[in-house]
Scaffold this motif. Structure first.
Motif, PDB file in Angstrom:
ATOM      1  N   ALA A   1       6.187   0.078  18.496  1.00  0.00           N
ATOM      2  CA  ALA A   1       7.383   0.887  18.746  1.00  0.00           C
ATOM      3  C   ALA A   1       8.264   0.975  17.506  1.00  0.00           C
ATOM      4  CB  ALA A   1       8.159   0.309  19.917  1.00  0.00           C
ATOM      5  N   ALA A   2       8.342  -0.103  16.733  1.00  0.00           N
ATOM      6  CA  ALA A   2       9.173  -0.083  15.523  1.00  0.00           C
ATOM      7  C   ALA A   2       8.656   0.957  14.532  1.00  0.00           C
ATOM      8  CB  ALA A   2       9.197  -1.464  14.880  1.00  0.00           C
ATOM      9  N   ARG A   3       7.338   1.093  14.407  1.00  0.00           N
ATOM     10  CA  ARG A   3       6.766   2.096  13.496  1.00  0.00           C
ATOM     11  C   ARG A   3       7.054   3.498  14.010  1.00  0.00           C
ATOM     12  NH1 ARG A   3       3.731   3.419   9.356  1.00  0.00           N
ATOM     13  NH2 ARG A   3       2.023   4.906   9.492  1.00  0.00           N
ATOM     14  N   LEU A   4       6.907   3.691  15.319  1.00  0.00           N
ATOM     15  CA  LEU A   4       7.186   5.004  15.900  1.00  0.00           C
ATOM     16  C   LEU A   4       8.647   5.392  15.691  1.00  0.00           C
ATOM     17  CD1 LEU A   4       5.201   4.590  19.219  1.00  0.00           C
ATOM     18  CD2 LEU A   4       4.585   6.080  17.300  1.00  0.00           C
ATOM     19  N   ALA A   5       9.544   4.414  15.782  1.00  0.00           N
ATOM     20  CA  ALA A   5      10.968   4.697  15.574  1.00  0.00           C
ATOM     21  C   ALA A   5      11.276   4.956  14.101  1.00  0.00           C
ATOM     22  CB  ALA A   5      11.810   3.528  16.078  1.00  0.00           C
ATOM     23  N   ALA A   6      10.598   4.241  13.210  1.00  0.00           N
ATOM     24  CA  ALA A   6      10.864   4.369  11.776  1.00  0.00           C
ATOM     25  C   ALA A   6      10.309   5.668  11.203  1.00  0.00           C
ATOM     26  CB  ALA A   6      10.284   3.176  11.023  1.00  0.00           C
ATOM     27  N   VAL A   7       9.154   6.095  11.708  1.00  0.00           N
ATOM     28  CA  VAL A   7       8.497   7.306  11.199  1.00  0.00           C
ATOM     29  C   VAL A   7       8.167   8.197  12.392  1.00  0.00           C
ATOM     30  CG1 VAL A   7       6.644   8.199   9.744  1.00  0.00           C
ATOM     31  CG2 VAL A   7       7.454   5.857   9.401  1.00  0.00           C
ATOM     32  N   PRO A   8       9.148   8.946  12.890  1.00  0.00           N
ATOM     33  CA  PRO A   8       8.908   9.793  14.062  1.00  0.00           C
ATOM     34  C   PRO A   8       7.750  10.755  13.839  1.00  0.00           C
ATOM     35  CG  PRO A   8      11.239   9.701  13.543  1.00  0.00           C
ATOM     36  CD  PRO A   8      10.511   9.045  12.397  1.00  0.00           C
ATOM     37  N   GLY A   9       6.898  10.884  14.828  1.00  0.00           N
ATOM     38  CA  GLY A   9       5.760  11.785  14.744  1.00  0.00           C
ATOM     39  C   GLY A   9       4.546  11.194  14.072  1.00  0.00           C
ATOM     40  N   VAL A  10       4.626   9.939  13.641  1.00  0.00           N
ATOM     41  CA  VAL A  10       3.491   9.303  12.976  1.00  0.00           C
ATOM     42  C   VAL A  10       2.318   9.233  13.956  1.00  0.00           C
ATOM     43  CG1 VAL A  10       4.099   6.918  13.552  1.00  0.00           C
ATOM     44  CG2 VAL A  10       2.824   7.380  11.490  1.00  0.00           C
ATOM     45  N   PHE A  11       1.102   9.403  13.454  1.00  0.00           N
ATOM     46  CA  PHE A  11      -0.056   9.363  14.339  1.00  0.00           C
ATOM     47  C   PHE A  11      -1.104   8.360  13.877  1.00  0.00           C
ATOM     48  CE2 PHE A  11      -1.048  12.479  11.149  1.00  0.00           C
ATOM     49  CZ  PHE A  11      -2.404  12.368  10.933  1.00  0.00           C
ATOM     50  N   LEU A  12      -0.805   7.605  12.808  1.00  0.00           N
ATOM     51  CA  LEU A  12      -1.714   6.577  12.322  1.00  0.00           C
ATOM     52  C   LEU A  12      -1.025   5.220  12.334  1.00  0.00           C
ATOM     53  CD1 LEU A  12      -3.241   8.331   9.171  1.00  0.00           C
ATOM     54  CD2 LEU A  12      -4.290   8.084  11.416  1.00  0.00           C
ATOM     55  N   CYS A  13      -1.801   4.165  12.606  1.00  0.00           N
ATOM     56  CA  CYS A  13      -1.260   2.812  12.499  1.00  0.00           C
ATOM     57  C   CYS A  13      -1.075   2.483  11.013  1.00  0.00           C
ATOM     58  CB  CYS A  13      -2.197   1.806  13.171  1.00  0.00           C
ATOM     59  SG  CYS A  13      -3.792   1.609  12.354  1.00  0.00           S
ATOM     60  N   VAL A  14      -0.436   1.371  10.728  1.00  0.00           N
ATOM     61  CA  VAL A  14      -0.161   0.993   9.342  1.00  0.00           C
ATOM     62  C   VAL A  14      -1.459   0.839   8.553  1.00  0.00           C
ATOM     63  CG1 VAL A  14       0.785  -0.826   7.877  1.00  0.00           C
ATOM     64  CG2 VAL A  14       2.042  -0.086   9.883  1.00  0.00           C
ATOM     65  N   ASP A  15      -2.461   0.181   9.142  1.00  0.00           N
ATOM     66  CA  ASP A  15      -3.720  -0.038   8.424  1.00  0.00           C
ATOM     67  C   ASP A  15      -4.415   1.279   8.083  1.00  0.00           C
ATOM     68  OD1 ASP A  15      -3.369  -2.787   8.507  1.00  0.00           O
ATOM     69  OD2 ASP A  15      -4.564  -3.023  10.334  1.00  0.00           O
ATOM     70  N   CYS A  16      -4.522   2.181   9.058  1.00  0.00           N
ATOM     71  CA  CYS A  16      -5.194   3.462   8.806  1.00  0.00           C
ATOM     72  C   CYS A  16      -4.396   4.332   7.835  1.00  0.00           C
ATOM     73  CB  CYS A  16      -5.441   4.192  10.113  1.00  0.00           C
ATOM     74  SG  CYS A  16      -6.705   3.400  11.147  1.00  0.00           S
ATOM     75  N   ALA A  17      -3.065   4.294   7.945  1.00  0.00           N
ATOM     76  CA  ALA A  17      -2.238   5.051   7.005  1.00  0.00           C
ATOM     77  C   ALA A  17      -2.419   4.515   5.592  1.00  0.00           C
ATOM     78  CB  ALA A  17      -0.764   4.980   7.414  1.00  0.00           C
ATOM     79  N   GLY A  18      -2.520   3.194   5.450  1.00  0.00           N
ATOM     80  CA  GLY A  18      -2.750   2.588   4.134  1.00  0.00           C
ATOM     81  C   GLY A  18      -4.074   3.013   3.544  1.00  0.00           C
ATOM     82  N   ARG A  19      -5.118   3.031   4.385  1.00  0.00           N
ATOM     83  CA  ARG A  19      -6.434   3.474   3.894  1.00  0.00           C
ATOM     84  C   ARG A  19      -6.385   4.943   3.484  1.00  0.00           C
ATOM     85  NH1 ARG A  19      -8.133  -0.234   7.776  1.00  0.00           N
ATOM     86  NH2 ARG A  19      -8.244   1.305   9.447  1.00  0.00           N
ATOM     87  N   GLN A  20      -5.675   5.756   4.266  1.00  0.00           N
ATOM     88  CA  GLN A  20      -5.555   7.178   3.929  1.00  0.00           C
ATOM     89  C   GLN A  20      -4.814   7.355   2.605  1.00  0.00           C
ATOM     90  OE1 GLN A  20      -2.834   9.858   6.105  1.00  0.00           O
ATOM     91  NE2 GLN A  20      -4.690  11.031   6.589  1.00  0.00           N
ATOM     92  N   GLU A  21      -3.758   6.568   2.403  1.00  0.00           N
ATOM     93  CA  GLU A  21      -3.015   6.649   1.146  1.00  0.00           C
ATOM     94  C   GLU A  21      -3.872   6.208  -0.034  1.00  0.00           C
ATOM     95  OE1 GLU A  21       0.527   4.371   1.654  1.00  0.00           O
ATOM     96  OE2 GLU A  21       1.313   5.724   3.178  1.00  0.00           O
ATOM     97  N   GLN A  22      -4.680   5.169   0.137  1.00  0.00           N
ATOM     98  CA  GLN A  22      -5.560   4.712  -0.930  1.00  0.00           C
ATOM     99  C   GLN A  22      -6.553   5.807  -1.312  1.00  0.00           C
ATOM    100  OE1 GLN A  22      -5.570   1.981  -2.847  1.00  0.00           O
ATOM    101  NE2 GLN A  22      -3.644   1.455  -1.866  1.00  0.00           N
ATOM    102  N   ARG A  23      -7.093   6.506  -0.313  1.00  0.00           N
ATOM    103  CA  ARG A  23      -8.026   7.600  -0.604  1.00  0.00           C
ATOM    104  C   ARG A  23      -7.311   8.727  -1.345  1.00  0.00           C
ATOM    105  NH1 ARG A  23      -9.871   6.411   4.805  1.00  0.00           N
ATOM    106  NH2 ARG A  23      -8.571   8.072   5.597  1.00  0.00           N
ATOM    107  N   ALA A  24      -6.043   8.979  -0.981  1.00  0.00           N
ATOM    108  CA  ALA A  24      -5.292  10.069  -1.608  1.00  0.00           C
ATOM    109  C   ALA A  24      -4.890   9.735  -3.029  1.00  0.00           C
ATOM    110  CB  ALA A  24      -4.045  10.387  -0.775  1.00  0.00           C
ATOM    111  N   VAL A  25      -4.610   8.464  -3.315  1.00  0.00           N
ATOM    112  CA  VAL A  25      -4.145   8.047  -4.642  1.00  0.00           C
ATOM    113  C   VAL A  25      -5.302   7.960  -5.613  1.00  0.00           C
ATOM    114  CG1 VAL A  25      -3.091   6.146  -5.932  1.00  0.00           C
ATOM    115  CG2 VAL A  25      -2.110   6.872  -3.770  1.00  0.00           C
ATOM    116  N   TYR A  26      -6.423   7.466  -5.160  1.00  0.00           N
ATOM    117  CA  TYR A  26      -7.540   7.248  -6.065  1.00  0.00           C
ATOM    118  C   TYR A  26      -8.547   8.292  -5.876  1.00  0.00           C
ATOM    119  CZ  TYR A  26      -5.224   2.833  -6.565  1.00  0.00           C
ATOM    120  OH  TYR A  26      -4.285   1.870  -6.814  1.00  0.00           O
TER     121      TYR A  26
END
Length: 77
Positions: free
Chosen positions: A52-77
């Motif tokens: 719930a804290a993640r949903l409140a911090a980033v409204p509309g988010v659809f990925l958990c922290v781990d999956c978002a991190g993996r997505q960001e790693q793919r986007a950066v590198y």
């Protein structure tokens, strides 16, 4: 002369700022929001509940922290 630690710190800062900008622009969000399973908001990639804290911090988010991190790693590198 800038040493390697200063350069690494600057690279990390730039990557973090880029990730924040992508999150704010909607790259990590979906108009549909998270997947709802049995009334619980869940990650669209792995199916795990999104806190719930993640949903409140980033409204509309659809990925958990781990999956978002993996997505960001793919986007950066």
């Amino acid at each position: 002369m800038t040493d390697i630690l200063d350069m690494a710190t600057e690279v990390e800062r730039l990557q973090r700022e880029a990730a924040i900008a992508r999150a704010r622009s909607g790259t990590l969000r979906s108009a549909g929001g998270p997947q709802i399973i049995d009334g619980i908001a869940c990650c669209r990639e792995c199916g795990e509940p999104i806190p719930a804290a993640r949903l409140a911090a980033v409204p509309g988010v659809f990925l958990c922290v781990d999956c978002a991190g993996r997505q960001e790693q793919r986007a950066v590198y």
